[in-house]
Scaffold this motif. Structure first.
Motif, PDB file in Angstrom:
ATOM      1  N   ARG A 162       0.768  -0.852  -0.038  1.00 15.84           N
ATOM      2  CA  ARG A 162       0.330  -0.093   0.068  1.00 15.84           C
ATOM      3  C   ARG A 162       1.057   1.366   0.050  1.00 15.84           C
ATOM      4  O   ARG A 162       0.527   2.374   0.113  1.00 15.84           O
ATOM      5  CB  ARG A 162      -1.105  -0.197   1.403  1.00 15.84           C
ATOM      6  N   LEU A 163       1.999   1.264  -0.258  1.00 15.28           N
ATOM      7  CA  LEU A 163       3.011   2.043  -0.339  1.00 15.28           C
ATOM      8  C   LEU A 163       2.398   3.518  -1.305  1.00 15.28           C
ATOM      9  O   LEU A 163       2.734   4.993  -0.858  1.00 15.28           O
ATOM     10  CB  LEU A 163       4.303   2.025  -0.957  1.00 15.28           C
ATOM     11  N   GLU A 164       1.840   3.313  -2.732  1.00 16.34           N
ATOM     12  CA  GLU A 164       1.084   4.082  -2.650  1.00 16.34           C
ATOM     13  C   GLU A 164       0.955   4.645  -2.688  1.00 16.34           C
ATOM     14  O   GLU A 164      -0.003   6.554  -2.419  1.00 16.34           O
ATOM     15  CB  GLU A 164       1.387   3.933  -4.315  1.00 16.34           C
ATOM     16  N   ARG A 165      -0.543   4.195  -2.053  1.00 15.71           N
ATOM     17  CA  ARG A 165      -1.672   5.144  -1.277  1.00 15.71           C
ATOM     18  C   ARG A 165      -1.161   5.955   0.314  1.00 15.71           C
ATOM     19  O   ARG A 165      -1.085   7.042   0.335  1.00 15.71           O
ATOM     20  CB  ARG A 165      -2.734   4.012  -0.497  1.00 15.71           C
ATOM     21  N   TYR A 166      -0.187   5.521   1.365  1.00 16.15           N
ATOM     22  CA  TYR A 166       0.563   6.441   1.470  1.00 16.15           C
ATOM     23  C   TYR A 166       1.055   7.449   1.360  1.00 16.15           C
ATOM     24  O   TYR A 166       1.299   8.503   1.941  1.00 16.15           O
ATOM     25  CB  TYR A 166       1.723   5.210   2.508  1.00 16.15           C
ATOM     26  N   HIS A 167       2.143   7.350  -0.098  1.00 11.92           N
ATOM     27  CA  HIS A 167       2.388   8.737  -0.310  1.00 11.92           C
ATOM     28  C   HIS A 167       1.848   9.087  -1.209  1.00 11.92           C
ATOM     29  O   HIS A 167       1.912  10.828  -1.054  1.00 11.92           O
ATOM     30  CB  HIS A 167       3.272   8.184  -2.119  1.00 11.92           C
ATOM     31  N   ALA A 168       0.653   9.447  -1.825  1.00 12.04           N
ATOM     32  CA  ALA A 168      -0.775  10.081  -2.232  1.00 12.04           C
ATOM     33  C   ALA A 168      -1.662  10.883  -0.711  1.00 12.04           C
ATOM     34  O   ALA A 168      -1.431  12.266  -1.225  1.00 12.04           O
ATOM     35  CB  ALA A 168      -1.808   8.888  -3.097  1.00 12.04           C
ATOM     36  N   VAL A 169      -1.275   9.777   0.360  1.00  6.81           N
ATOM     37  CA  VAL A 169      -2.078  10.556   1.336  1.00  6.81           C
ATOM     38  C   VAL A 169      -0.922  11.996   1.911  1.00  6.81           C
ATOM     39  O   VAL A 169      -1.708  13.040   2.286  1.00  6.81           O
ATOM     40  CB  VAL A 169      -2.495   9.904   2.945  1.00  6.81           C
ATOM     41  N   ALA A 170      -0.044  11.833   2.084  1.00  2.00           N
ATOM     42  CA  ALA A 170       1.108  12.146   2.709  1.00  2.00           C
ATOM     43  C   ALA A 170       1.364  13.241   1.368  1.00  2.00           C
ATOM     44  O   ALA A 170       1.411  15.027   2.467  1.00  2.00           O
ATOM     45  CB  ALA A 170       2.919  11.908   2.613  1.00  2.00           C
ATOM     46  N   GLU A 171       1.439  13.549   0.121  1.00  2.00           N
ATOM     47  CA  GLU A 171       1.337  13.995  -0.681  1.00  2.00           C
ATOM     48  C   GLU A 171       0.428  15.474  -0.038  1.00  2.00           C
ATOM     49  O   GLU A 171      -0.226  16.878  -0.710  1.00  2.00           O
ATOM     50  CB  GLU A 171       1.551  14.151  -1.359  1.00  2.00           C
ATOM     51  N   GLN A 172      -0.620  14.957  -0.393  1.00  2.00           N
ATOM     52  CA  GLN A 172      -1.771  15.834  -0.113  1.00  2.00           C
ATOM     53  C   GLN A 172      -1.693  16.459   1.212  1.00  2.00           C
ATOM     54  O   GLN A 172      -2.474  17.543   1.719  1.00  2.00           O
ATOM     55  CB  GLN A 172      -3.365  14.616   0.889  1.00  2.00           C
ATOM     56  N   LEU A 173      -1.266  16.148   2.690  1.00  2.00           N
ATOM     57  CA  LEU A 173      -1.057  16.606   3.360  1.00  2.00           C
ATOM     58  C   LEU A 173       0.158  17.396   3.015  1.00  2.00           C
ATOM     59  O   LEU A 173      -0.361  18.535   4.050  1.00  2.00           O
ATOM     60  CB  LEU A 173      -0.674  16.389   4.978  1.00  2.00           C
ATOM     61  N   ILE A 174       1.133  17.327   2.596  1.00  2.00           N
ATOM     62  CA  ILE A 174       1.696  18.850   2.962  1.00  2.00           C
ATOM     63  C   ILE A 174       1.196  20.025   1.434  1.00  2.00           C
ATOM     64  O   ILE A 174       1.061  20.810   1.606  1.00  2.00           O
ATOM     65  CB  ILE A 174       2.685  17.880   1.634  1.00  2.00           C
ATOM     66  N   ALA A 175       0.115  19.536   0.138  1.00  2.00           N
ATOM     67  CA  ALA A 175      -0.007  20.707  -0.179  1.00  2.00           C
ATOM     68  C   ALA A 175      -1.505  20.885   0.261  1.00  2.00           C
ATOM     69  O   ALA A 175      -0.768  22.731   0.480  1.00  2.00           O
ATOM     70  CB  ALA A 175      -0.976  19.773  -1.845  1.00  2.00           C
ATOM     71  N   GLU A 176      -1.731  20.929   1.471  1.00  2.00           N
ATOM     72  CA  GLU A 176      -2.944  21.645   2.539  1.00  2.00           C
ATOM     73  C   GLU A 176      -1.906  22.449   3.480  1.00  2.00           C
ATOM     74  O   GLU A 176      -2.771  23.085   4.721  1.00  2.00           O
ATOM     75  CB  GLU A 176      -4.095  20.463   2.550  1.00  2.00           C
ATOM     76  N   GLY A 177      -0.365  22.057   3.482  1.00  2.00           N
ATOM     77  CA  GLY A 177      -0.421  23.105   4.543  1.00  2.00           C
ATOM     78  C   GLY A 177      -0.047  22.771   6.188  1.00  2.00           C
ATOM     79  O   GLY A 177       0.086  22.576   7.217  1.00  2.00           O
ATOM     80  N   LYS A 178      -0.153  20.773   5.463  1.00  2.00           N
ATOM     81  CA  LYS A 178      -0.209  19.903   7.217  1.00  2.00           C
ATOM     82  C   LYS A 178       0.970  18.571   7.949  1.00  2.00           C
ATOM     83  O   LYS A 178       0.769  18.277   8.796  1.00  2.00           O
ATOM     84  CB  LYS A 178      -1.959  19.066   7.093  1.00  2.00           C
ATOM     85  N   ALA A 179       1.445  19.104   6.353  1.00  2.00           N
ATOM     86  CA  ALA A 179       2.768  18.625   6.559  1.00  2.00           C
ATOM     87  C   ALA A 179       4.121  18.896   5.513  1.00  2.00           C
ATOM     88  O   ALA A 179       3.757  19.979   4.642  1.00  2.00           O
ATOM     89  CB  ALA A 179       2.975  16.550   5.995  1.00  2.00           C
ATOM     90  N   TYR A 180       5.168  18.453   6.196  1.00  2.00           N
ATOM     91  CA  TYR A 180       6.299  19.366   5.406  1.00  2.00           C
ATOM     92  C   TYR A 180       7.232  18.659   5.387  1.00  2.00           C
ATOM     93  O   TYR A 180       7.624  17.258   5.746  1.00  2.00           O
ATOM     94  CB  TYR A 180       6.884  20.191   5.597  1.00  2.00           C
ATOM     95  N   ARG A 181       8.028  18.544   3.952  1.00  2.00           N
ATOM     96  CA  ARG A 181       9.450  18.102   4.115  1.00  2.00           C
ATOM     97  C   ARG A 181      10.549  18.784   5.569  1.00  2.00           C
ATOM     98  O   ARG A 181      10.859  19.939   5.150  1.00  2.00           O
ATOM     99  CB  ARG A 181      10.189  18.051   2.618  1.00  2.00           C
ATOM    100  N   CYS A 182      11.209  17.629   5.601  1.00  2.00           N
ATOM    101  CA  CYS A 182      11.934  18.283   6.672  1.00  2.00           C
ATOM    102  C   CYS A 182      13.973  17.463   6.007  1.00  2.00           C
ATOM    103  O   CYS A 182      13.821  16.392   5.927  1.00  2.00           O
ATOM    104  CB  CYS A 182      12.297  17.373   8.207  1.00  2.00           C
ATOM    105  N   TYR A 183      14.887  18.700   5.640  1.00  2.00           N
ATOM    106  CA  TYR A 183      16.206  18.068   5.340  1.00  2.00           C
ATOM    107  C   TYR A 183      17.191  17.738   6.370  1.00  2.00           C
ATOM    108  O   TYR A 183      18.255  17.499   5.723  1.00  2.00           O
ATOM    109  CB  TYR A 183      16.664  19.316   4.464  1.00  2.00           C
ATOM    110  N   CYS A 184      16.984  17.663   7.512  1.00  2.00           N
ATOM    111  CA  CYS A 184      17.967  17.689   8.942  1.00  2.00           C
ATOM    112  C   CYS A 184      18.463  16.109   8.727  1.00  2.00           C
ATOM    113  O   CYS A 184      18.025  14.870   8.677  1.00  2.00           O
ATOM    114  CB  CYS A 184      17.425  17.802  10.250  1.00  2.00           C
TER     115      CYS A 184
END
Length: 477
Positions: free
Chosen positions: A84-106
């Motif tokens: 189900r990896l594609e599904r998790y990635h789709a939801v993560a991208e949705q959250l990023i697009a909505e400003g509810k998640a973000y990429r961290c480069y630490c």
């Protein structure tokens, strides 16, 4: 009545295939299954296999075998997270697009440095939000060659509160938790283009949302994960399941049973001679009760298990109590069923036995046994040599009784019919002819023929031997 009364009941069990199905997970599976069955709902099996380095197919098969042995039939599954990896990635991208998640480069080194500085200041170690986007905040330049993780943008204030099915109302302030990682990069040795792997707290929310799980029973070690999960549910606009966190099971030493400490696999109990209905009965009582009822059927459990009467305190694993429960079920068990189980134990020992011959033996000896392994140990005297102890021989096979034993051997050898009444008559005649009492002859007969002096009625025990074996053992002085 179930919480969320208008919602169809859907429960799940989601073991990680990094080892065997241990007792705590089996109990959680049992509660989830019984709750779904009580309310006419659905029970889902999900395999949380995102720990790629430690997950094994052997563990998956052991989990499935354990569920089958316990009779915990599931309506859907097994469903594998790695599919189900594609599904998790789709939801993560949705959250990023909505400003509810973000990429961290630490980098790992930066995170270690961050924690060390916090410890030096006497602060709680947590992610400091340096890559968290906020209005007017200037983020650091994206570093070259660093694959980011995805973090959930947790609320900075307010409380997370839920009414736990077991513990009652629980409140945790959002300041106590930070922006957790929800997707990690694929492993360095993964094929090019591989998707990153979701973390537990993210994947479990997406799964429970997609699978419409209404009630989640799990161990109370997950209480601290629940605020994060509730916040992710809310960020997704997904309905919240009801949560019930059951206390841990403690071992003999008062410490928590776990995969890494003291726990035994469910299949080990099958191999150890326990019946699945006994294990189900005992496990259900480790944290739940129905009045003073100690022994009850699977059907009664389903009828009674409505989610109430779950204990808030840890349960103590008691091997002696489990043996007692198992012994009660063995007494009630069908003899032909016991015979098949005992035959399997003999086969594991390299002894091939016709199960049809074992049924009357099981009937005679099952009241004395707490496991089918113990029953096989009793019946071993019928299929191999015995070794009476020197103490028993000295105490019972005395010079005074040896003539009577020889006479009994002659009588038994001459019997035209080998049955309990005829054997009993031969013993009685021998006792009378030699002026003995029953124990004076029965005890040495048991020692020589059975290898032990405590057995059921001696005539009933001898009847199940081949006539020649009894005579030969009586003459083995």
């Amino acid at each position: 009545m179930s919480q969320h009364a208008n919602t169809p009941v859907r429960t799940r069990i989601a073991p990680s295939p990094t080892g065997f199905l241990h007792l705590g997970t089996a109990r959680t599976a049992l509660y989830s299954w019984a709750y779904a069955r009580h309310y006419g709902g659905k029970f889902v099996l999900r395999i949380e296999d995102t720990d790629v380095a430690r997950s094994t197919q052997d563990s998956v098969e052991q989990i499935l075998a354990s569920m089958k042995w316990l009779g915990l039939d599931y309506d859907e599954g097994p469903i594998y997270q790695m599919q189900r990896l594609e599904r998790y990635h789709a939801v993560a991208e949705q959250l990023i697009a909505e400003g509810k998640a973000y990429r961290c480069y630490c980098t790992p080194a930066e995170l270690d440095e961050m924690r060390e500085a916090q410890r030096a200041r006497g602060e709680k170690t947590r992610y400091d939000g340096r890559w968290r986007p906020e209005p007017g905040k200037v983020l650091p330049p994206v570093p070259a060659g660093v694959t980011p993780v995805v973090r959930f943008k947790n609320p900075l204030d307010g409380d997370v509160t839920w009414d736990d099915l077991v513990k009652g109302p629980i409140t945790i302030n959002n300041r106590e938790i930070d922006d957790l990682i929800i997707v990690r990069p694929a492993a360095e040795d993964a094929p090019a283009g591989s998707l990153g792997v979701p973390t537990y707290n993210f994947a479990v929310v997406v799964d429970d949302w997609d699978m419409q799980i209404s009630h989640v029973f799990r161990g109370d070690e997950h209480v601290n994960n629940t605020p994060w999960q509730i916040n992710i549910f809310r960020a997704l606009g997904a309905p919240l399941p009801a949560f019930g966190h059951v206390p841990v099971i403690l071992g003999d030493d008062g410490q928590k049973l776990s995969k890494r400490r003291g726990a035994v696999s469910v299949t080990a109990y099958e191999e150890g001679g326990y019946l699945p209905e006994a294990m189900l009965n005992y496990l259900s009582r480790l944290g739940w009760s129905h009045g003073d009822d100690e022994l009850f059927s699977r059907e009664q459990l389903v009828s009674w298990f409505d989610g109430s009467h779950l204990n808030k305190s840890p349960a103590q694993w008691d091997p002696a109590k489990l043996e007692w429960v198992n012994s009660q079920y063995i007494k009630q068990a069908d003899d032909s069923r016991l015979a098949a189980l005992v035959a399997a134990h003999f086969a594991a020992r390299g002894v091939q036995v016709d199960a049809a011959n074992l049924a009357p033996m099981c009937s005679l000896f099952k009241d004395r046994c707490s496991t089918t392994v113990a029953l096989a140990d009793w019946l071993a005297m019928y299929f191999g040599p015995v070794s009476p102890s020197a103490e028993d021989l000295a105490a019972h096979v005395t010079d005074a009784v040896k003539p009577a034993l020889a006479a009994l051997a002659d009588k038994l050898e001459a019997l035209p019919e080998w049955s309990k009444p005829v054997i009993a008559a031969a013993i009685k005649e021998t006792i009378g002819a030699h002026g003995l009492k029953m124990p004076q002859l029965a005890m040495p007969v048991r020692a020589l023929v059975c290898g032990r002096v405590q057995t059921p009625s001696v005539d009933a025990v001898l009847e199940l031997f081949e006539q020649e074996i009894v005579v030969k053992r009586l003459r083995s002085l």
